[in-house]
Write a protein that holds these residues in place. Sequence first.
Motif, mmCIF file in Angstrom:
data_model
loop_
_atom_site.group_PDB
_atom_site.id
_atom_site.type_symbol
_atom_site.label_atom_id
_atom_site.label_comp_id
_atom_site.label_asym_id
_atom_site.label_seq_id
_atom_site.Cartn_x
_atom_site.Cartn_y
_atom_site.Cartn_z
ATOM 1 N N VAL A 34 0.834 -1.204 0.000
ATOM 2 C CA VAL A 34 0.000 0.000 0.000
ATOM 3 C C VAL A 34 0.869 1.255 0.000
ATOM 4 O O VAL A 34 0.587 2.228 -0.712
ATOM 5 N N LEU A 35 1.940 1.224 0.787
ATOM 6 C CA LEU A 35 2.844 2.375 0.839
ATOM 7 C C LEU A 35 3.528 2.590 -0.511
ATOM 8 O O LEU A 35 3.696 3.736 -0.951
ATOM 9 N N LEU A 36 3.901 1.514 -1.182
ATOM 10 C CA LEU A 36 4.535 1.630 -2.491
ATOM 11 C C LEU A 36 3.564 2.217 -3.516
ATOM 12 O O LEU A 36 3.937 3.088 -4.317
ATOM 13 N N LEU A 37 2.322 1.756 -3.485
ATOM 14 C CA LEU A 37 1.320 2.280 -4.406
ATOM 15 C C LEU A 37 1.032 3.753 -4.144
ATOM 16 O O LEU A 37 0.936 4.560 -5.082
ATOM 17 N N ALA A 38 0.899 4.103 -2.862
ATOM 18 C CA ALA A 38 0.623 5.495 -2.507
ATOM 19 C C ALA A 38 1.776 6.407 -2.917
ATOM 20 O O ALA A 38 1.560 7.517 -3.426
ATOM 21 N N ALA A 39 3.013 5.938 -2.703
ATOM 22 C CA ALA A 39 4.180 6.732 -3.098
ATOM 23 C C ALA A 39 4.217 6.918 -4.606
ATOM 24 O O ALA A 39 4.527 8.010 -5.111
ATOM 25 N N GLY A 40 3.893 5.854 -5.360
ATOM 26 C CA GLY A 40 3.873 5.960 -6.811
ATOM 27 C C GLY A 40 2.845 6.968 -7.291
ATOM 28 O O GLY A 40 3.119 7.777 -8.194
ATOM 29 N N ALA A 41 1.636 6.932 -6.692
ATOM 30 C CA ALA A 41 0.590 7.875 -7.086
ATOM 31 C C ALA A 41 0.976 9.311 -6.751
ATOM 32 O O ALA A 41 0.667 10.249 -7.486
ATOM 33 N N THR A 42 1.679 9.494 -5.625
ATOM 34 C CA THR A 42 2.070 10.838 -5.194
ATOM 35 C C THR A 42 3.203 11.402 -6.041
ATOM 36 O O THR A 42 3.194 12.586 -6.409
ATOM 37 N N LEU A 43 4.191 10.565 -6.350
ATOM 38 C CA LEU A 43 5.393 11.038 -7.040
ATOM 39 C C LEU A 43 5.332 10.857 -8.552
ATOM 40 O O LEU A 43 6.212 11.347 -9.260
ATOM 41 N N GLY A 44 4.300 10.151 -9.048
ATOM 42 C CA GLY A 44 4.218 9.841 -10.471
ATOM 43 C C GLY A 44 3.758 10.994 -11.338
ATOM 44 O O GLY A 44 3.580 12.130 -10.860
ATOM 45 N N PRO A 45 3.522 10.721 -12.614
ATOM 46 C CA PRO A 45 3.144 11.773 -13.572
ATOM 47 C C PRO A 45 1.863 12.511 -13.205
ATOM 48 O O PRO A 45 1.717 13.691 -13.541
ATOM 49 N N TYR A 46 0.909 11.834 -12.532
ATOM 50 C CA TYR A 46 -0.342 12.482 -12.159
ATOM 51 C C TYR A 46 -0.261 13.170 -10.795
ATOM 52 O O TYR A 46 -1.230 13.779 -10.360
ATOM 53 N N GLY A 47 0.892 13.011 -10.127
ATOM 54 C CA GLY A 47 1.093 13.664 -8.842
ATOM 55 C C GLY A 47 2.112 14.776 -8.955
ATOM 56 O O GLY A 47 1.918 15.750 -9.689
ATOM 57 N N LEU A 48 3.227 14.618 -8.263
ATOM 58 C CA LEU A 48 4.275 15.639 -8.273
ATOM 59 C C LEU A 48 5.142 15.591 -9.529
ATOM 60 O O LEU A 48 5.915 16.515 -9.785
ATOM 61 N N GLY A 49 5.062 14.503 -10.263
ATOM 62 C CA GLY A 49 5.819 14.403 -11.506
ATOM 63 C C GLY A 49 7.303 14.162 -11.309
ATOM 64 O O GLY A 49 8.097 14.420 -12.216
ATOM 65 N N ILE A 50 7.685 13.639 -10.164
ATOM 66 C CA ILE A 50 9.107 13.391 -9.891
ATOM 67 C C ILE A 50 9.574 12.109 -10.568
ATOM 68 O O ILE A 50 10.703 12.019 -11.051
ATOM 69 N N ILE A 51 8.703 11.106 -10.600
ATOM 70 C CA ILE A 51 9.037 9.832 -11.235
ATOM 71 C C ILE A 51 8.524 9.841 -12.670
ATOM 72 O O ILE A 51 7.330 10.078 -12.917
ATOM 73 N N GLY A 52 9.418 9.574 -13.606
ATOM 74 C CA GLY A 52 9.030 9.461 -15.003
ATOM 75 C C GLY A 52 8.915 8.002 -15.411
ATOM 76 O O GLY A 52 9.861 7.234 -15.226
ATOM 77 N N VAL A 53 7.762 7.637 -15.955
ATOM 78 C CA VAL A 53 7.543 6.241 -16.350
ATOM 79 C C VAL A 53 7.904 6.118 -17.833
ATOM 80 O O VAL A 53 7.058 6.199 -18.724
ATOM 81 N N ASN A 54 9.187 5.914 -18.108
ATOM 82 C CA ASN A 54 9.672 5.775 -19.478
ATOM 83 C C ASN A 54 9.807 4.295 -19.834
ATOM 84 O O ASN A 54 9.466 3.418 -19.037
ATOM 85 N N ASP A 55 10.312 4.025 -21.026
ATOM 86 C CA ASP A 55 10.386 2.640 -21.507
ATOM 87 C C ASP A 55 11.260 1.758 -20.621
ATOM 88 O O ASP A 55 10.930 0.591 -20.373
ATOM 89 N N ALA A 56 12.380 2.296 -20.130
ATOM 90 C CA ALA A 56 13.280 1.495 -19.290
ATOM 91 C C ALA A 56 12.606 1.120 -17.978
ATOM 92 O O ALA A 56 12.672 -0.030 -17.526
ATOM 93 N N VAL A 57 11.944 2.095 -17.362
ATOM 94 C CA VAL A 57 11.245 1.833 -16.098
ATOM 95 C C VAL A 57 10.074 0.885 -16.335
ATOM 96 O O VAL A 57 9.790 0.005 -15.515
ATOM 97 N N LYS A 58 9.368 1.050 -17.452
ATOM 98 C CA LYS A 58 8.260 0.147 -17.766
ATOM 99 C C LYS A 58 8.744 -1.290 -17.923
ATOM 100 O O LYS A 58 8.075 -2.234 -17.487
ATOM 101 N N LEU A 59 9.905 -1.474 -18.548
ATOM 102 C CA LEU A 59 10.444 -2.819 -18.716
ATOM 103 C C LEU A 59 10.742 -3.458 -17.366
ATOM 104 O O LEU A 59 10.404 -4.625 -17.125
ATOM 105 N N LEU A 60 11.365 -2.691 -16.454
ATOM 106 C CA LEU A 60 11.633 -3.220 -15.110
ATOM 107 C C LEU A 60 10.332 -3.521 -14.374
ATOM 108 O O LEU A 60 10.233 -4.509 -13.637
ATOM 109 N N SER A 61 9.318 -2.680 -14.590
ATOM 110 C CA SER A 61 8.021 -2.923 -13.966
ATOM 111 C C SER A 61 7.403 -4.213 -14.494
ATOM 112 O O SER A 61 6.829 -5.007 -13.729
ATOM 113 N N GLU A 62 7.510 -4.441 -15.802
ATOM 114 C CA GLU A 62 6.989 -5.682 -16.383
ATOM 115 C C GLU A 62 7.716 -6.902 -15.816
ATOM 116 O O GLU A 62 7.100 -7.928 -15.522
#
Length: 501
Positions: A34-62
């Motif tokens: 839950v903490l990981l999901l909340a951090a992702g929502a807060t720091l991701g593109p729809y939040g603060l925009g600190i984390i960029g979900v690019n192709d390299a990060v998407k591959l690691l996520s997959e």
Amino acid sequence: MTQELVSLTIIMAVAAVSPIVAQLIPGRFIPQTVLLLAAGATLGPYGLGIIGVNDAVKLLSELGMAFLFLLAGYEIDPKRLAGHQGKVGLVTWIITLGLAGLVVTLLPFFAKQGIDGIATVIALTTTALGTLMPILKERNLEGTPIGDAIISYGTWGELGPILAMAILLSTRTGWQTMLVLGAFLAICLLCAMLPTKALKTGHRLYRFLTENANTSSQTLMRLTTFLLIFLVTISALFELDAVLGAFAAGFILRYIIPDGSKSLEMKLEGVGYGFLIPVFFVVSGAAINVRAVAGRPALLVAFIVMLMLIRAVPVYVALSLDKRENPLSSHHRVTVALYCTTALPIIVAVTSLAVKVGTMQSDTASTLVAAGAITVFLMPLLGSITYQVADVHPVTAVREIAHTPSDWRTIVREHAQVRALLHHQDRLKRLAETLDALEAMGTMGTMGHGDAAHDNAGHGDEYRAELVKRARREIDRQLKELGLNPQLTTQLPHNYRYPKN
């Protein structure tokens, strides 16, 4: 490349901090996921925009999602699927799928929300078994009747939707889909049969792999990773979802190593939970559009309620009708049903696929993923409450207190003692089962290995036997405190009630 490294650094910082934060929270009632999901929502593109979900990060996520389903598939014992409880779990999931289809088709609410398709039906039948396994281990439920029931019903709650995604969400015609699945199954069988045959024949290559499993070659770990990526790649080439390949890899691994391998499990969990799986959860959280979710609160709440009605209720009813095979008390059946309603990874996969083919809007997908994220927090919390509090029999305690208010302290203490006694009995049962298994292994391990090995095994058995004796003495002591004769009362039933004053 710099941006990718910055995003990955922030993601791993979140992953490193989340277990510390979870530990600091009183009662540890918020899972790390839950903490990981909340951090992702807060720091991701729809939040603060600190984390960029690019192709390299998407591959690691997959890859993280692949490892999550690999470990989930590895946890499944084929014997459990073929057993009585596994068959009941399959029938229960089929009923759940039918109920979901009727509800999504007939209720106007889903049509108004634009989610009256197959993807929503599948999302309402899921159980996040891979997400639940570490939670069950943390809460010492693994190996208990409750944990076994969660795994049995949760297995089909994970496997069923994966197969449904491959069949029902395919863009091919029916016969083409079955042909592709048949070819994929043939490849999986080949991957399973070759190592098994080498094991039975004692092939030189197999001996080499096992002998170098814990050296710098890490042969078994490399082959497991190869198997995972190979089947995920085959899934992609066949235009199947990667989840199917990853789950199949875990299932094949369990078939090859039916008794498991502690060394390999530790390495897989180290790579998975230590690196790739946290990336998957943070990136999944980053895909949640918080503003879109806030704009559709009715859909968020309705989806969670429907998950409970469509998934939890059939599981509870199945457990109630199958009481001879599953003699669980009513509140423990509620516990199993609540845990089985935890849903997230499949929701992420099915909504991503629906958005990709254009049958679901991204805002709607964000809301469903957010609902799945809430269940990861809510359902284990409610399940923990029913498991820990209900054993104290609060309703009976209230009645007794109402009858004799002056004795409320004694009544509360006695009911707490019942809960503690039941907990000790569960621990004793698991300890005794472990001892029996270790004694059997020790007997086999000492055959033909000389007196020294026999002496070492004997000392280990004596130590474990002493632990069992201590646990039994503790239970006898608590039975005496409750005014019961340990010689006559060897086990206190879960539906035990104190006589009314």
